[in-house]
Design an enzyme around this catalytic site. Structure first.
Site, PDB file in Angstrom:
ATOM      1  N   LYS A  85      87.093  45.072  47.693  1.00 37.45           N
ATOM      2  CA  LYS A  85      86.767  44.408  46.586  1.00 37.45           C
ATOM      3  C   LYS A  85      85.115  43.847  47.308  1.00 37.45           C
ATOM      4  CE  LYS A  85      90.116  41.698  46.204  1.00 37.45           C
ATOM      5  NZ  LYS A  85      91.220  42.340  46.647  1.00 37.45           N
ATOM      6  N   THR A  86      85.171  43.299  48.322  1.00 37.72           N
ATOM      7  CA  THR A  86      83.862  42.764  48.904  1.00 37.72           C
ATOM      8  C   THR A  86      82.968  43.691  49.300  1.00 37.72           C
ATOM      9  OG1 THR A  86      85.223  40.835  50.001  1.00 37.72           O
ATOM     10  CG2 THR A  86      83.056  41.201  50.798  1.00 37.72           C
ATOM     11  N   GLU A 146      84.090  39.443  42.338  1.00 38.59           N
ATOM     12  CA  GLU A 146      85.307  40.039  42.852  1.00 38.59           C
ATOM     13  C   GLU A 146      86.302  39.625  41.862  1.00 38.59           C
ATOM     14  OE1 GLU A 146      86.312  39.920  46.915  1.00 38.59           O
ATOM     15  OE2 GLU A 146      84.111  39.835  47.721  1.00 38.59           O
TER      16      GLU A 146
END
Length: 467
Positions: free
Chosen positions: A122-123, A166
């Site tokens: 996600k990051t 996110e």
């Protein structure tokens, strides 16, 4: 539920304001002329920044921090109901929002909120998309779960209607969101202290996908098993992506975005041919390692395409992205040994990071791994052993307990013993000092030492570099 409206700034108080996500949300509100106060257990670079922007911060959590004039209180999942501030807010009958609920409320103030979900990546994917949008002069607002050098921190407040964030599945946080573009990178068994099993996790991702409106779009990895279970009964548009032109994926049809002819340069950085709807678009060069990042890049490209970003800006944005903190991050060199740090704490992530390490210059690879939480270690024990076997040497540190207290009868020594039984070169030490002394003695010039885990294992590499 309390509604946050940028046109009507109020006083918002954060219990636990110093966290990476909470501090970012507080900064967005400060820049939208809200009055912000908050508390945390200790001062940090993030709280210092907020104070410079005008936030009033208390460095102890107590009832007196709930000062007159507060309109709404925001708290993190780490705050227990017996917390003094939390109890005082209840006593004063103040409206209260969880961190996830606030983030969802913020999304409603933008026309194009983009939410990046998935068990892993996600990051990195949020950061890749951020770089692309900045290269395309899209002026987005960005909330990322790490420090991104391109924006000087974890938050950027832009002037456009695009908001990128996110979307974490833990405790079903992402079900409080209101995305217009949703991304699902992958779905694996994780956070089993909250979810019952993989089916329970998949059900939550399906619910996340159903949040997308009819005029919204879901971008999803075509290799997710039984994809139709996630995409069934969705009213939104669906776009798929994948790494292999020969693999139609579980969906039974080829993905719309494909990476083909993947290769790696001398530093292990990936490049690939991008195909869209079967047509060659361009050769894409990344400045990060690993085939998993090729997949992440495809998701970011698909989202950028939806936002009408040019191919040149996409290429420039991806080329300028050199990773975020703790994602295969080069920390330095010590006596000819390369020291890298990585956040990988799930077997799938470990496997991907170790595969990326094999493409990086090295003589032998030493992986210093710190398991994260007893629950995850016990539930995925065999998967951890299999993933860690795929490198030359493994050094185990004690399990990082995080939010847990019950050891569940599991330890890092158990992993080391299981690795040895499989013929892997594995070691266990009960202290960071012992690990550092061992690595200093055993690692040779040309070796790659990678510290790995979501806890404080990064300190080992940093301490070694101070020697």
């Amino acid at each position: 539920m309390y509604k946050i409206n940028f046109k009507q700034p109020v006083h918002v108080h954060f219990i636990g304001i110093g966290g990476i996500s909470m501090s970012g949300l507080a900064e967005i509100l400060l820049k939208e002329d809200f009055r912000v106060s908050g508390s945390d257990n200790k001062e940090s670079a993030l709280t210092d920044r907020l104070e410079q922007l005008g936030a009033a911060i208390f460095y102890r959590q107590q009832a007196s921090n709930i000062i007159p004039g507060i309109d709404v209180v925001v708290y993190t999942a780490a705050i227990h109901e017996d917390n003094e501030e939390y109890q005082e807010a209840l006593r004063q009958n103040l409206p209260m929002l969880s961190r996830a609920e606030l983030l969802g409320q913020l999304m409603t103030n933008y026309k194009v909120p983009v939410a990046v979900s998935g068990t892993h990546g996600k990051t990195t994917t949020t950061s890749m998309l951020s770089h692309i949008l900045l290269a395309g002069n899209m002026d987005p607002t960005i909330s990322v779960g790490g420090i991104l050098k391109a924006i000087g921190g974890n938050i950027r407040v832009g002037g456009s209607e695009v908001f990128v964030t996110e979307a974490c599945e833990y405790t079903n946080s992402f079900l409080h969101f209101f995305p217009n573009i949703g991304i699902i990178l992958n779905i694996d068994a994780d956070h089993l202290d909250f979810f019952k099993d993989l089916d329970d996790i998949r059900n939550s991702f399906h619910k996340f996908a159903k949040l997308l409106p009819e005029n919204g779009t879901l971008i999803i990895n075509n290799s997710i098993p039984n994809l139709s279970e996630i995409t069934a009964d969705l009213s939104c548009k669906i776009i798929t992506y994948g790494n292999d032109t020969k693999n139609t994926g579980s969906g039974g049809y080829p993905p719309a975005y494909i990476a083909s002819n993947i290769s790696h340069n001398d530093l292990g950085e990936a490049s690939f041919d991008l195909y869209r709807q079967g047509n060659f678009v361009s050769r894409i060069n990344l400045s990060v390692n690993g085939d998993h990042n090729v997949s992440n890049a495809l998701a970011a490209i698909a989202a950028a395409d939806l936002l009408d970003v040019s191919v040149d800006a996409i290429k420039e944005g991806l080329r300028s992205f050199h990773g975020t903190d703790r994602r295969f991050e080069l920390k330095g060199m010590l006596n000819g040994v390369t020291i890298i740090d990585d956040y990988a704490h799930h077997p799938t992530e470990i496997q991907a990071s170790l595969a990326a390490a094999k493409n990086y210059p090295h003589r032998e690879i030493w992986c210093v791994f710190q398991p994260h939480t007893y629950t995850r270690t016990k539930a995925l024990f065999r998967e951890f052993v299999d993933a860690l076997c795929e490198t030359d040497h493994v050094v185990l540190a004690d399990i990082y307990a995080a939010r847990e207290t019950d050891t569940l009868g599991i330890s890092s020594k158990d992993i080391a013993d299981a690795l040895k039984e499989k013929g892997c070169d594995a070691y266990y030490f009960s202290s960071f000092q012992d690990i550092e002394d061992f690595c200093t003695r055993i690692c040779q010039k040309g070796d790659l030492l990678i510290t790995m885990g979501a806890g404080d294992v990064v300190n080992i590499g940093e301490d070694l570099l101070k020697r």
